[in-house]
Design a protein around this motif. Structure first.
Motif, PDB file in Angstrom:
ATOM      1  N   ARG A  12      30.831  28.861  33.863  1.00 28.06           N
ATOM      2  CA  ARG A  12      32.283  28.751  33.753  1.00 28.06           C
ATOM      3  C   ARG A  12      32.584  27.985  32.478  1.00 28.06           C
ATOM      4  O   ARG A  12      31.807  27.138  32.056  1.00 28.06           O
ATOM      5  CB  ARG A  12      32.882  27.988  34.926  1.00 28.06           C
ATOM      6  N   HIS A  13      33.736  28.269  31.879  1.00 25.87           N
ATOM      7  CA  HIS A  13      34.192  27.520  30.703  1.00 25.87           C
ATOM      8  C   HIS A  13      35.014  26.344  31.222  1.00 25.87           C
ATOM      9  O   HIS A  13      35.964  26.546  31.988  1.00 25.87           O
ATOM     10  CB  HIS A  13      35.050  28.413  29.814  1.00 25.87           C
ATOM     11  N   PRO A  17      39.565  27.733  33.106  1.00 26.62           N
ATOM     12  CA  PRO A  17      39.226  28.167  34.472  1.00 26.62           C
ATOM     13  C   PRO A  17      39.772  29.545  34.830  1.00 26.62           C
ATOM     14  O   PRO A  17      39.189  30.241  35.665  1.00 26.62           O
ATOM     15  CB  PRO A  17      39.832  27.073  35.360  1.00 26.62           C
ATOM     16  N   GLY A  20      37.545  32.776  34.877  1.00 25.41           N
ATOM     17  CA  GLY A  20      36.656  33.091  35.990  1.00 25.41           C
ATOM     18  C   GLY A  20      35.201  32.857  35.645  1.00 25.41           C
ATOM     19  O   GLY A  20      34.859  32.188  34.665  1.00 25.41           O
ATOM     20  N   VAL A  21      34.343  33.433  36.458  1.00 28.19           N
ATOM     21  CA  VAL A  21      32.901  33.300  36.270  1.00 28.19           C
ATOM     22  C   VAL A  21      32.459  34.220  35.145  1.00 28.19           C
ATOM     23  O   VAL A  21      32.925  35.355  35.029  1.00 28.19           O
ATOM     24  CB  VAL A  21      32.150  33.652  37.573  1.00 28.19           C
ATOM     25  N   PHE A  36      33.117  37.167  30.628  1.00 27.73           N
ATOM     26  CA  PHE A  36      33.897  36.547  31.696  1.00 27.73           C
ATOM     27  C   PHE A  36      34.652  37.600  32.484  1.00 27.73           C
ATOM     28  O   PHE A  36      35.136  38.591  31.922  1.00 27.73           O
ATOM     29  CB  PHE A  36      34.890  35.536  31.112  1.00 27.73           C
TER      30      PHE A  36
END
Length: 59
Positions: A12-13, A17, A20-21, A36
């Motif tokens: 994750r960044h 947020p 997402g993943v 992402f």
């Protein structure tokens, strides 16, 4: 941190947020390409951003 990163890792960044993943696609020096879920492919400088490592998905 880029030495810990390798293709296939889920991340994750910390500042994005809503993206997402993400899944690491490639690591070249301090440049990490992550795909992402909500932002697509993003090039990240690991010397400027510390990505959050996620546990592997369980089958």
């Amino acid at each position: 941190m880029s030495s810990e990163l390798h293709p296939g890792l889920r991340v994750r960044h910390p500042d994005q947020p809503a993206w997402g993943v993400g899944q690491v696609q490639s690591v070249v020096g301090d440049r990490v390409t992550v795909n992402f879920a909500e932002a697509g492919k993003v090039l990240i400088r690991s010397d400027r951003v510390t990505l959050i490592l996620l546990p592997p998905e369980s089958d």
